[in-house]
Design a protein around this motif. Structure first.
Motif, PDB file in Angstrom:
ATOM      1  N   PHE A 140       1.407  -1.234  -0.024  1.00 40.67           N
ATOM      2  CA  PHE A 140      -0.411  -0.838  -0.379  1.00 40.67           C
ATOM      3  C   PHE A 140       0.968   1.225   0.239  1.00 40.67           C
ATOM      4  O   PHE A 140       0.654   2.721  -0.703  1.00 40.67           O
ATOM      5  N   ASP A 141       2.182   1.205   0.592  1.00 37.74           N
ATOM      6  CA  ASP A 141       2.746   2.202   0.966  1.00 37.74           C
ATOM      7  C   ASP A 141       3.591   2.812  -0.464  1.00 37.74           C
ATOM      8  O   ASP A 141       3.390   3.769  -0.393  1.00 37.74           O
ATOM      9  N   THR A 142       3.854   1.552  -0.926  1.00 38.77           N
ATOM     10  CA  THR A 142       4.967   2.237  -2.097  1.00 38.77           C
ATOM     11  C   THR A 142       4.058   1.865  -3.627  1.00 38.77           C
ATOM     12  O   THR A 142       4.457   2.377  -4.524  1.00 38.77           O
ATOM     13  N   SER A 143       2.288   1.985  -3.296  1.00 40.35           N
ATOM     14  CA  SER A 143       1.663   2.425  -4.444  1.00 40.35           C
ATOM     15  C   SER A 143       0.928   3.883  -4.577  1.00 40.35           C
ATOM     16  O   SER A 143       0.878   4.021  -5.788  1.00 40.35           O
ATOM     17  N   PHE A 144       0.132   4.202  -3.633  1.00 37.55           N
ATOM     18  CA  PHE A 144       0.202   5.362  -3.130  1.00 37.55           C
ATOM     19  C   PHE A 144       0.715   6.578  -2.523  1.00 37.55           C
ATOM     20  O   PHE A 144       1.529   6.322  -1.705  1.00 37.55           O
ATOM     21  N   SER A 145       0.838   7.890  -3.022  1.00 39.77           N
ATOM     22  CA  SER A 145       1.216   8.697  -2.477  1.00 39.77           C
ATOM     23  C   SER A 145       1.017   9.420  -1.449  1.00 39.77           C
ATOM     24  O   SER A 145      -0.287   8.761  -0.927  1.00 39.77           O
ATOM     25  N   THR A 146       1.825   9.744  -0.092  1.00 35.24           N
ATOM     26  CA  THR A 146       1.221  10.181   0.726  1.00 35.24           C
ATOM     27  C   THR A 146      -0.304  11.274   0.484  1.00 35.24           C
ATOM     28  O   THR A 146      -1.320  10.700   1.150  1.00 35.24           O
ATOM     29  N   GLU A 147      -0.352  11.762  -0.154  1.00 42.78           N
ATOM     30  CA  GLU A 147      -1.119  12.619  -0.724  1.00 42.78           C
ATOM     31  C   GLU A 147      -2.874  11.675  -0.915  1.00 42.78           C
ATOM     32  O   GLU A 147      -3.681  11.981  -0.804  1.00 42.78           O
ATOM     33  N   GLN A 148      -2.268  10.969  -1.844  1.00 41.86           N
ATOM     34  CA  GLN A 148      -3.450  10.310  -2.370  1.00 41.86           C
ATOM     35  C   GLN A 148      -3.749   9.065  -0.572  1.00 41.86           C
ATOM     36  O   GLN A 148      -5.308   8.668  -0.789  1.00 41.86           O
ATOM     37  N   ARG A 149      -3.040   8.517  -0.142  1.00 43.07           N
ATOM     38  CA  ARG A 149      -3.743   8.207   0.901  1.00 43.07           C
ATOM     39  C   ARG A 149      -4.204   8.845   2.355  1.00 43.07           C
ATOM     40  O   ARG A 149      -5.313   8.404   2.689  1.00 43.07           O
ATOM     41  N   GLU A 150      -4.273  10.086   2.210  1.00 44.55           N
ATOM     42  CA  GLU A 150      -4.840  10.977   2.611  1.00 44.55           C
ATOM     43  C   GLU A 150      -6.490  11.210   2.288  1.00 44.55           C
ATOM     44  O   GLU A 150      -6.918  11.428   2.799  1.00 44.55           O
ATOM     45  N   GLN A 151      -6.448  11.365   1.262  1.00 44.27           N
ATOM     46  CA  GLN A 151      -7.903  11.308  -0.225  1.00 44.27           C
ATOM     47  C   GLN A 151      -8.441  10.396  -0.309  1.00 44.27           C
ATOM     48  O   GLN A 151      -9.820  10.367   0.270  1.00 44.27           O
ATOM     49  N   LEU A 152      -8.023   8.952  -0.065  1.00 44.37           N
ATOM     50  CA  LEU A 152      -8.410   7.992   0.380  1.00 44.37           C
ATOM     51  C   LEU A 152      -9.184   7.634   1.570  1.00 44.37           C
ATOM     52  O   LEU A 152     -10.227   7.361   1.954  1.00 44.37           O
TER      53      LEU A 152
END
Length: 259
Positions: A140-152
């Motif tokens: 999960f961490d290597t797929s999505f950026s920090t910003e994208q994780r926050e959006q999700l």
């Protein structure tokens, strides 16, 4: 803890790196600064990590996920024992962070609940459970950026626990219906099939941000599945090969629908 390895299993530095999503370079660095040193070495000098080393790596990764620096992690580990109480406290803190920010996959959250449940029965989780959790964190961490994780995370928070559970049940029903069409090789232009795919996409929209940001997170999610379907599939109640066939079927339906 008695210091004995309950399973007798050993991992080389390459095996541990591959199984946990940690780089060999990082493991070398942890060794150099005294944060994680292999408990054993072969007669030729090669590192061999034990189950206790694996648990320590899990604690390091978990504390990094909570925002601590390597220096701070070293201090925390120096002051805490490798026992049930310390592991329970760490997992509880990590779970609280996951639930607060919701920046991990549902499978990871459920895995942590399982680890905590086993600790409540006064037994230390086995190495396979730690390996599985570390693997999901890495994917999960290597797929999505920090910003994208926050959006999700924001989308999940907006749905709330009840909304997420309702969506999960609806999704499971859609999987069952669509797998039947895959097995029957239903035409991709069948109106009933297209209606199911429309429902699938509408359901996914609940978890993605609107507009261009949502298109980007969907693209990342599709790539994550393509590159890690074996790992992700092991956590689903359906055989991985069936889920791969289903995803391919969905893509073919969308191509025909959007043409």
């Amino acid at each position: 803890m008695t210091g004995r390895d309950a399973t007798g299993r050993r991992w080389s530095i390459g095996e541990l790196a591959r199984l946990t999503g940690t780089t060999v370079r990082a493991l070398h660095h942890y060794d150099e600064i005294g944060l994680l040193r292999a408990a054993e070495r072969t007669t030729s000098g090669h590192r061999r990590y034990t189950e206790r080393d694996l648990r320590r790596l899990y604690r390091i990764r978990a504390l990094r996920g909570l925002g601590l620096s390597l220096e701070e992690i070293a201090a925390v580990l120096a002051d805490t024992a490798d026992d049930l109480a310390a592991m329970r406290e760490l997992l509880t803190a990590q779970l609280r962070g996951l639930e607060t920010h919701a920046i991990r996959l549902r499978q990871l959250t459920e895995r942590l609940h399982g680890l905590l449940g086993q600790l409540e029965s006064a037994s230390m989780p086995g190495p396979d459970q730690f390996l599985t959790t570390l693997e999901m964190i890495s994917v999960f961490d290597t797929s999505f950026s920090t910003e994208q994780r926050e959006q999700l995370a924001e989308r999940r928070a907006a749905l709330g626990p009840d909304g997420v559970e309702t969506a999960r049940l609806e999704w499971a029903g859609l999987v069952a219906e669509l797998l039947r069409h895959v097995q029957e090789d239903s035409p991709t232009d069948d109106p009933a099939v297209r209606a199911l795919v429309d429902r699938w996409d509408a359901l996914a929209d609940r978890f993605h941000p609107a507009g261009a940001d949502g298109e980007r997170t969907r693209t990342v999610a599709r790539r994550m599945w393509a590159e890690n379907s074996e790992e992700i599939g092991r956590r689903l109640p359906w055989p991985t090969d069936q889920m791969r066939a289903l995803v391919d079927y969905l893509d073919r339906v969308r191509v025909g629908r959007d043409a």
